[in-house]
Enzyme design. Structure first.
Site, PDB file in Angstrom:
ATOM      1  N   HIS B 129      21.412 -25.919  35.607  1.00  0.00           N
ATOM      2  CA  HIS B 129      21.651 -27.311  35.214  1.00  0.00           C
ATOM      3  C   HIS B 129      21.125 -28.177  36.367  1.00  0.00           C
ATOM      4  CE1 HIS B 129      24.045 -30.966  34.498  1.00  0.00           C
ATOM      5  NE2 HIS B 129      24.314 -30.512  33.292  1.00  0.00           N
ATOM      6  N   ASP B 207      27.847 -22.367  40.162  1.00  0.00           N
ATOM      7  CA  ASP B 207      28.224 -23.419  39.227  1.00  0.00           C
ATOM      8  C   ASP B 207      28.921 -22.731  38.056  1.00  0.00           C
ATOM      9  OD1 ASP B 207      28.357 -25.274  37.198  1.00  0.00           O
ATOM     10  OD2 ASP B 207      26.195 -25.537  37.002  1.00  0.00           O
ATOM     11  N   GLN B 210      30.291 -24.025  33.077  1.00  0.00           N
ATOM     12  CA  GLN B 210      30.197 -23.548  31.697  1.00  0.00           C
ATOM     13  C   GLN B 210      30.892 -22.198  31.528  1.00  0.00           C
ATOM     14  OE1 GLN B 210      29.811 -24.991  28.494  1.00  0.00           O
ATOM     15  NE2 GLN B 210      28.299 -26.019  29.760  1.00  0.00           N
ATOM     16  N   LYS B 233      35.384 -29.787  30.593  1.00  0.00           N
ATOM     17  CA  LYS B 233      34.807 -28.748  29.741  1.00  0.00           C
ATOM     18  C   LYS B 233      35.846 -27.702  29.346  1.00  0.00           C
ATOM     19  CE  LYS B 233      30.057 -29.005  31.489  1.00  0.00           C
ATOM     20  NZ  LYS B 233      29.241 -29.615  30.449  1.00  0.00           N
ATOM     21  N   CYS B 372      20.025 -31.264  30.362  1.00  0.00           N
ATOM     22  CA  CYS B 372      19.941 -31.343  31.832  1.00  0.00           C
ATOM     23  C   CYS B 372      19.355 -30.073  32.429  1.00  0.00           C
ATOM     24  CB  CYS B 372      21.295 -31.654  32.460  1.00  0.00           C
ATOM     25  SG  CYS B 372      21.947 -33.235  31.969  1.00  0.00           S
TER      26      CYS B 372
END
Lengths: 144, 414
Positions: B129, B207, B210, B233, B372
């Site tokens: 991302h 990261d 997600q 999220k 993104c």
């Protein structure tokens, strides 16, 4: 009329599937590219100018949604025969009237991308005025 | 002999917690297939935040009156929940940020600017991302470090065979990767990358924006050094995220934002920093949002992360099976068993913007765009994709409606 027919009316679909003035001119007197960072629409416009900076030929290339590509195709027909200054001063409503479809704010950006790009091209080549709203919405956002 | 039953998630019961499902879009039930962009919020989280604002709210870590104590307890209680959620060794290693993006920027600036220079390598992946790509690209440029990426194969999985040749280009100092790709759903081999990063003497930055909503996360098992994720999220409010970082690294790092709360003492000549985690939390934080983040963690933990993972696995397997039957649809990314609940695809000859516009008229929300991840889109040779993404409240009937909707798209514009 249902929503589909309102937004994707026949003339839009025709311009999308059979874009007018498709393909870039080489050489060209003015050229610029722009992206819609929201959705990835891309448009490049090239222009050949004649006497008195009248637009004689215009060609575009790009990829994106039906609205962005059809609107740019319609735009190329619209600007031929106009002077660089006339196009620089053309309000977005002139193109939107031609499109004749209801647009949400996100889709509005798709519709006017090509108009912004041609204004930038003429500004770079001929120094025509470029109000801030057009300059910032179509400037290449490249990190350097 | 003990009988082990795999807990199964009851999506129909869960749907009762989400008010948005009561609404009609265009006269049709609303199918929200865009949870990867942000999930909807259950009543439990919203009610708890209202209650907190009404009865426990003031600024934190300042005043001595009872209300202030309650506010601070609520805020710090959320930090404990976040720490436990990712199995952090200590809650002092958990920093509240505005988002995953801010958490990753914190590492890029506060660690990167002091530790990177010429001859050093910053390695990201083609799947990142922009939030775990652009900060590193920028800080590499600022410090003179070399910015490199690990490419993906045609299935959207990382090509780890480039690692040896990357290592020969310089001193690898940072490896940054998402645990789950937000565009393709690819589950990445972060443990392997972390082990390789440490062999090179590099830090591993993960990261997990997600991944955290969808599968159990254990920072100690992953072996990473930093891990970022975001409340919005995973059923919590927007405006708050978290960074977990290894204590010794956080201790050595310079601060990121400066101002109130992050100081120990200030004089005209000199300022000294507060202890962890406050050193990195300048200014009034998103107090009720952090509290809501904690409630959201309770909510999804009660459903069970294993059950959520299995539910999404079933949905994504079903969706990919149905889409495979449409020869005018191209699906991107790895097979169903190696991805989270995300399916990115394109309909031949129709731009994703037009696909999502037409699906909206059917009451179906999907995302059309580059998500993104422009370097990934370039690698796939497309400007954008349509992405359907699932969560605890998604049911197979909504996948069926998506497929029916795509037939209409094909008929109208294809």
């Amino acid at each position: 009329m249902n929503e589909f027919d309102q937004l994707y009316r026949e003339v839009i679909l025709d311009h999308y599937k059979n874009p007018r003035n498709h393909g870039l001119l080489d050489p060209a007197d003015a050229r610029a590219e722009g992206q819609n960072p929201l959705c990835g629409d891309e448009i490049t416009v090239s222009v050949r100018l004649g006497e008195g900076d009248v637009i004689e030929e215009v060609g575009f290339d790009g990829r994106g949604c039906a609205i962005s590509q059809a609107a740019t195709s319609m735009l190329t027909d619209l600007v031929k025969g106009k002077t660089a200054l006339e196009v620089a001063e053309m309000p977005k409503e002139a193109l939107l009237d031609e499109l004749g479809i209801p647009l949400t704010p996100v889709r509005l950006k798709c519709a006017i991308l090509g108009l912004g790009v041609i204004k930038v091209a003429l500004h770079k080549a001929k120094g025509t005025p470029l109000p801030e709203e057009w300059g910032t919405s179509t400037r290449d956002l490249v990190l350097d | 002999m003990a009988v082990t039953t795999q807990p199964k998630l009851d999506a129909q019961r869960i749907r009762a917690d989400f008010a948005y499902l009561e609404e009609l879009v265009n006269g049709k039930p609303f199918a929200y297939l865009d949870s990867a962009v942000s999930t909807q919020k259950p009543r439990q989280v919203l009610d708890a935040m209202r209650e907190f604002y009404e009865h426990s709210y003031t600024n934190v870590h300042r005043s001595v009156y009872r209300l202030a104590e309650r506010a601070t307890e609520g805020f710090e209680g959320a930090r404990q929940k976040v720490a436990a959620f990712v199995n952090a060794p200590s809650e002092r290693e958990v920093i509240f940020t505005r988002s995953s993006t801010e958490a990753l920027n914190l590492v890029a600036y506060a660690w990167g600017l002091d530790n990177l220079g010429k001859g050093d390598l910053v390695v990201v992946t083609e799947l990142e991302h922009h939030s775990n790509f652009v900060p590193w690209q920028y800080v590499a440029k600022r410090t003179g470090a070399t910015f490199r990426h690990i490419p993906i194969d045609d299935q959207g999985e990382l090509q780890l065979d480039v690692l040896d040749s990357l290592a020969r280009e310089g001193t690898v100092k940072v490896v940054a990767n998402n645990l789950v790709s937000n565009s393709l759903g690819t589950i990445n081999p972060v443990e392997k990358l972390a082990a390789w990063a440490h062999e090179q003497g590099a830090i591993m930055v993960v990261d997990a924006a997600q991944a955290a909503p969808h599968r159990p996360i254990d920072v100690q098992a992953l072996g990473c050094d930093f891990l970022a994720f975001s409340s919005h999220k995973m059923c919590g409010p927007s405006g708050v995220g978290a960074l977990w970082g290894r204590r010794e690294l956080l201790e050595e790092m310079s601060p990121f934002n400066l101002g109130g709360e992050m100081i120990r003492s200030v004089s005209i000549d000199k300022t000294t920093w507060n202890e962890l985690p406050y050193k990195f939390e300048a200014g009034t934080p998103a107090i009720a949002e952090a509290y809501g983040f904690g409630v959201a963690i309770d909510y999804i933990s009660e459903i069970g992360l294993e059950a959520i993972e299995r539910h999404e696995q079933e949905l994504v397997t079903y969706a990919m099976g149905r889409l495979a039957g449409l020869d005018w649809v191209t699906v991107y990314g790895p097979p169903a068993d190696r991805r989270a609940g995300i399916v990115s695809f394109n309909v031949d000859g129709v731009h994703p913007h037009d696909v999502s516009q037409l699906l909206d008229w059917e009451g179906i929300a999907v995302r059309g765009g580059h998500h993104c991840t422009q370097p990934l889109m370039t690698r796939l040779g497309v400007s954008a994709t349509t992405r359907a993404s699932f969560y605890v409240y998604t049911i197979p009937e909504e996948v069926d409606r998506l497929v029916d909707g795509l037939h209409k798209v094909k008929k109208s514009l294809g």
